[in-house]
Design an enzyme around this catalytic site. Structure first.
Site, PDB file in Angstrom:
ATOM      1  N   ARG A  64      -7.560 -29.696-121.930  1.00  0.00           N
ATOM      2  CA  ARG A  64      -6.850 -30.249-123.096  1.00  0.00           C
ATOM      3  C   ARG A  64      -7.627 -30.050-124.385  1.00  0.00           C
ATOM      4  O   ARG A  64      -7.035 -30.007-125.462  1.00  0.00           O
ATOM      5  CB  ARG A  64      -6.512 -31.728-122.857  1.00  0.00           C
ATOM      6  CG  ARG A  64      -5.217 -31.880-122.079  1.00  0.00           C
ATOM      7  CD  ARG A  64      -5.076 -33.246-121.493  1.00  0.00           C
ATOM      8  NE  ARG A  64      -5.921 -33.382-120.324  1.00  0.00           N
ATOM      9  CZ  ARG A  64      -6.493 -34.505-119.937  1.00  0.00           C
ATOM     10  NH1 ARG A  64      -6.311 -35.600-120.620  1.00  0.00           N
ATOM     11  NH2 ARG A  64      -7.239 -34.529-118.861  1.00  0.00           N
ATOM     12  N   GLU A 101     -15.831 -39.708-115.443  1.00  0.00           N
ATOM     13  CA  GLU A 101     -15.344 -41.083-115.268  1.00  0.00           C
ATOM     14  C   GLU A 101     -14.719 -41.204-113.872  1.00  0.00           C
ATOM     15  O   GLU A 101     -14.803 -42.223-113.227  1.00  0.00           O
ATOM     16  CB  GLU A 101     -14.307 -41.415-116.355  1.00  0.00           C
ATOM     17  CG  GLU A 101     -13.906 -42.884-116.412  1.00  0.00           C
ATOM     18  CD  GLU A 101     -12.764 -43.143-117.379  1.00  0.00           C
ATOM     19  OE1 GLU A 101     -12.260 -42.190-118.012  1.00  0.00           O
ATOM     20  OE2 GLU A 101     -12.359 -44.313-117.482  1.00  0.00           O
TER      21      GLU A 101
HETATM   22  P1  AMP Z   1     -15.959 -38.069-119.872  1.00  0.00           P
HETATM   23  O1  AMP Z   1     -16.818 -36.968-119.346  1.00  0.00           O
HETATM   24  O2  AMP Z   1     -16.032 -39.305-119.041  1.00  0.00           O
HETATM   25  O3  AMP Z   1     -16.219 -38.354-121.338  1.00  0.00           O
HETATM   26  O4  AMP Z   1     -14.463 -37.599-119.722  1.00  0.00           O
HETATM   27  C1  AMP Z   1     -14.061 -36.529-120.428  1.00  0.00           C
HETATM   28  C2  AMP Z   1     -12.791 -35.858-120.020  1.00  0.00           C
HETATM   29  O5  AMP Z   1     -12.033 -36.500-118.994  1.00  0.00           O
HETATM   30  C3  AMP Z   1     -11.955 -35.873-121.244  1.00  0.00           C
HETATM   31  O6  AMP Z   1     -12.082 -34.604-121.842  1.00  0.00           O
HETATM   32  C4  AMP Z   1     -10.562 -36.125-120.792  1.00  0.00           C
HETATM   33  O7  AMP Z   1      -9.883 -34.903-120.687  1.00  0.00           O
HETATM   34  C5  AMP Z   1     -10.704 -36.744-119.426  1.00  0.00           C
HETATM   35  N1  AMP Z   1     -10.531 -38.211-119.420  1.00  0.00           N
HETATM   36  C6  AMP Z   1     -11.465 -39.123-119.064  1.00  0.00           C
HETATM   37  N2  AMP Z   1     -10.971 -40.357-119.097  1.00  0.00           N
HETATM   38  C7  AMP Z   1      -9.703 -40.239-119.533  1.00  0.00           C
HETATM   39  C8  AMP Z   1      -8.654 -41.176-119.792  1.00  0.00           C
HETATM   40  N3  AMP Z   1      -8.825 -42.486-119.591  1.00  0.00           N
HETATM   41  N4  AMP Z   1      -7.464 -40.703-120.243  1.00  0.00           N
HETATM   42  C9  AMP Z   1      -7.298 -39.375-120.431  1.00  0.00           C
HETATM   43  N5  AMP Z   1      -8.232 -38.444-120.187  1.00  0.00           N
HETATM   44  C10 AMP Z   1      -9.417 -38.858-119.734  1.00  0.00           C
END
Ligand code: AMP
Length: 176
Positions: A64, A101
């Site tokens: 995305r 996450e």
């Molecule tokens: P992080 O590495 O935890 O910062 O997660 C990053 C990626 O996971 C982001 O680029 C999003 O595409 C996706 N992502 C993580 N949590 C969410 C969420 N709650 N809603 C939508 N996309 C998420």
């Protein structure tokens, strides 16, 4: 003159889906915003307004992130560099593994993607724990590039991803 759209107007176009893709995750769905041509354009204009002059490359993270990063690269007259999930890039590459996450992941970049001392922006859709963008920063730093900013459409402030990015200017258009 370009008017900057308020955060609450953008927030109206984000759909929140509980328990996707796993129980306990509140997924922020950006697709209603992408459908709205005026708001999508306003997001890119906001990023352009934040951006320093003469950016060489906009770098985004699959998948995305590509939507916003490539539009921003076009608007700034910069090149676009994709960071992709493991196994997708065909040429010689650098790789880094990190925690998500929800799960684990590997990201890669082509080894000839960025020229030394170039001025770059990193763009992604959501800052959650910051693991993904931290991995991207790690890859970009291998090239000796200057990271002029890290931009997100959405920041999930409660997860404190920003604490992973203290060295660089971070901007988000929407925070929860
Ligand atoms: P992080 O590495 O935890 O910062 O997660 C990053 C990626 O996971 C982001 O680029 C999003 O595409 C996706 N992502 C993580 N949590 C969410 C969420 N709650 N809603 C939508 N996309 C998420």
């Amino acid at each position: 003159m370009i008017t900057l759209i308020p955060m609450k107007e953008l927030k109206k176009c984000i759909r929140s889906i509980p328990d996707f893709p796993k129980k306990g995750i509140l997924f922020r769905d950006i697709t209603p915003l992408l459908l709205d041509r005026k708001k999508f354009k306003k997001c890119i204009q906001r990023f352009v307004a934040l951006s320093p002059k003469k950016i060489d490359y906009v770098i985004s993270i699959e998948s995305r992130g590509f939507i916003f990063g490539s539009a921003l690269a076009y608007a700034l007259g910069a090149g676009f560099v994709p960071i992709r999930k493991g196994g997708k890039l065909p040429y010689r590459k650098f790789q880094v593994a990190y925690d998500l996450e929800y799960g684990k992941a590997v990201v890669e970049i082509h080894a000839d993607a960025i020229k030394k001392n170039s001025k770059v922006l990193i763009v992604d859709d959501v800052l959650a724990t910051g693991g993904t963008v931290k991995a991207a920063v790690h890859l970009v730093e291998k090239f000796g590039a200057k990271i002029a900013g890290i931009y997100f459409l959405i920041e999930l402030a409660g997860l404190q991803g920003r604490t992973q990015l203290k060295k660089h200017p971070v901007h988000s258009l929407i925070t929860y």
